[in-house]
Design a protein around this motif. Sequence first.
Motif, mmCIF file in Angstrom:
data_model
loop_
_atom_site.group_PDB
_atom_site.id
_atom_site.type_symbol
_atom_site.label_atom_id
_atom_site.label_comp_id
_atom_site.label_asym_id
_atom_site.label_seq_id
_atom_site.Cartn_x
_atom_site.Cartn_y
_atom_site.Cartn_z
ATOM 1 N N LYS A 189 0.248 8.601 -7.764
ATOM 2 C CA LYS A 189 0.327 7.637 -6.631
ATOM 3 C C LYS A 189 0.037 8.520 -5.525
ATOM 4 O O LYS A 189 0.320 9.681 -5.501
ATOM 5 N N ILE A 190 -0.240 7.916 -4.178
ATOM 6 C CA ILE A 190 -0.344 8.595 -3.022
ATOM 7 C C ILE A 190 0.580 7.924 -2.046
ATOM 8 O O ILE A 190 0.822 6.945 -2.047
ATOM 9 N N SER A 191 1.487 8.788 -1.271
ATOM 10 C CA SER A 191 2.328 8.555 -0.379
ATOM 11 C C SER A 191 1.792 8.911 1.120
ATOM 12 O O SER A 191 1.116 9.936 1.176
ATOM 13 N N LYS A 192 2.510 8.027 2.043
ATOM 14 C CA LYS A 192 2.309 8.288 3.264
ATOM 15 C C LYS A 192 3.134 9.344 4.051
ATOM 16 O O LYS A 192 3.168 9.605 5.038
ATOM 17 N N ASN A 193 4.125 9.648 3.254
ATOM 18 C CA ASN A 193 5.322 10.608 3.722
ATOM 19 C C ASN A 193 5.841 11.581 2.483
ATOM 20 O O ASN A 193 5.668 11.299 1.303
ATOM 21 N N VAL A 194 6.082 12.682 2.979
ATOM 22 C CA VAL A 194 6.503 13.678 2.195
ATOM 23 C C VAL A 194 7.780 13.118 1.142
ATOM 24 O O VAL A 194 7.898 13.784 0.120
ATOM 25 N N GLY A 195 8.483 12.178 1.596
ATOM 26 C CA GLY A 195 9.592 11.877 0.881
ATOM 27 C C GLY A 195 9.392 10.955 -0.268
ATOM 28 O O GLY A 195 10.156 10.654 -1.170
ATOM 29 N N LEU A 196 7.883 10.632 -0.353
ATOM 30 C CA LEU A 196 7.464 9.802 -1.557
ATOM 31 C C LEU A 196 8.111 8.385 -1.610
ATOM 32 O O LEU A 196 8.156 7.653 -2.420
ATOM 33 N N THR A 197 8.233 7.766 -0.255
ATOM 34 C CA THR A 197 8.829 6.467 -0.408
ATOM 35 C C THR A 197 8.028 5.408 0.427
ATOM 36 O O THR A 197 8.020 4.277 0.445
ATOM 37 N N ASP A 198 7.014 6.006 1.163
ATOM 38 C CA ASP A 198 5.936 5.076 1.670
ATOM 39 C C ASP A 198 4.691 4.880 0.961
ATOM 40 O O ASP A 198 3.676 5.741 1.287
ATOM 41 N N ILE A 199 4.401 4.334 -0.418
ATOM 42 C CA ILE A 199 3.419 4.613 -1.422
ATOM 43 C C ILE A 199 2.341 3.619 -0.771
ATOM 44 O O ILE A 199 2.571 2.590 -0.455
ATOM 45 N N VAL A 200 1.313 4.238 -0.971
ATOM 46 C CA VAL A 200 -0.157 3.251 -0.528
ATOM 47 C C VAL A 200 -0.605 2.568 -1.722
ATOM 48 O O VAL A 200 -0.239 2.577 -2.966
ATOM 49 N N THR B 93 -15.763 3.502 20.857
ATOM 50 C CA THR B 93 -16.668 4.561 21.229
ATOM 51 C C THR B 93 -16.797 5.540 19.951
ATOM 52 O O THR B 93 -17.644 6.464 20.152
ATOM 53 N N GLY B 94 -15.796 5.488 18.855
ATOM 54 C CA GLY B 94 -16.077 6.340 17.904
ATOM 55 C C GLY B 94 -15.059 7.623 17.793
ATOM 56 O O GLY B 94 -14.586 7.980 19.178
ATOM 57 N N SER B 95 -14.325 8.080 16.880
ATOM 58 C CA SER B 95 -13.408 8.992 16.967
ATOM 59 C C SER B 95 -13.351 9.631 15.701
ATOM 60 O O SER B 95 -13.612 8.916 14.900
ATOM 61 N N ALA B 96 -12.528 10.681 15.618
ATOM 62 C CA ALA B 96 -11.726 11.047 14.190
ATOM 63 C C ALA B 96 -10.496 11.362 14.204
ATOM 64 O O ALA B 96 -9.743 11.799 15.123
ATOM 65 N N VAL B 97 -9.812 10.806 13.301
ATOM 66 C CA VAL B 97 -8.495 10.882 13.060
ATOM 67 C C VAL B 97 -7.999 11.390 11.921
ATOM 68 O O VAL B 97 -8.591 11.275 10.882
ATOM 69 N N THR B 98 -6.905 12.330 11.938
ATOM 70 C CA THR B 98 -6.940 13.136 10.731
ATOM 71 C C THR B 98 -5.241 12.751 10.421
ATOM 72 O O THR B 98 -4.231 12.464 11.205
ATOM 73 N N VAL B 99 -5.074 12.586 8.848
ATOM 74 C CA VAL B 99 -3.632 12.134 8.272
ATOM 75 C C VAL B 99 -3.347 12.983 7.332
ATOM 76 O O VAL B 99 -4.444 13.256 6.163
ATOM 77 N N GLN B 100 -2.197 13.466 7.224
ATOM 78 C CA GLN B 100 -1.571 14.080 5.916
ATOM 79 C C GLN B 100 -1.260 12.983 4.966
ATOM 80 O O GLN B 100 -0.479 12.252 5.302
ATOM 81 N N LEU B 101 -1.529 13.371 3.664
ATOM 82 C CA LEU B 101 -1.116 12.356 2.596
ATOM 83 C C LEU B 101 -0.421 13.089 1.446
ATOM 84 O O LEU B 101 -0.581 14.456 1.392
ATOM 85 N N TRP B 102 0.141 12.552 0.487
ATOM 86 C CA TRP B 102 0.819 13.345 -0.700
ATOM 87 C C TRP B 102 0.431 12.622 -1.987
ATOM 88 O O TRP B 102 0.790 11.419 -1.946
ATOM 89 N N LEU B 103 -0.052 13.377 -2.735
ATOM 90 C CA LEU B 103 -0.237 12.777 -4.251
ATOM 91 C C LEU B 103 0.987 13.330 -5.188
ATOM 92 O O LEU B 103 1.502 14.230 -4.879
ATOM 93 N N PHE B 104 1.479 12.333 -5.874
ATOM 94 C CA PHE B 104 2.354 12.639 -6.838
ATOM 95 C C PHE B 104 2.453 11.980 -8.174
ATOM 96 O O PHE B 104 1.837 10.701 -8.136
#
Length: 129
Positions: free
Chosen positions: A4-15, A28-39
Amino acid sequence: MALKISKNVGLTDIVSDTNPITTEHPITGSAVTVQLWLFNDQATKRYDTVSIKPTDIVSTDESSWVQLAPDNAGLAGTFLAGGAALALANISDSNVAKPFWMKVTTPAVGDTQNKTDIKLTVSGKEYAV
């Protein structure tokens, strides 16, 4: 599959379909970077040949807007080409966060829009422990 993929390191916000990964961009367009966690959420399973791939099965295909990168000591490593799969190490533990990074780059558009058809598809060979 128990990966599973989580949006937080505590693995409580599961995608999920009802809790997707979201980014916001100006027209106008942009780039957004997000850290995610697989577990792995099942102690009775392990996974080899693990990969994550941006996918878009609804025309038009915007999966190239998404770039993935390995984690490098808490920072994003080198981002792969847009739409390319990120290979990860085998996962033989459970409920341990495996960080990776996602960058979404959008082009300039004429009006606001929501893209809901771009997904991260996780694959791997599942084995019983």
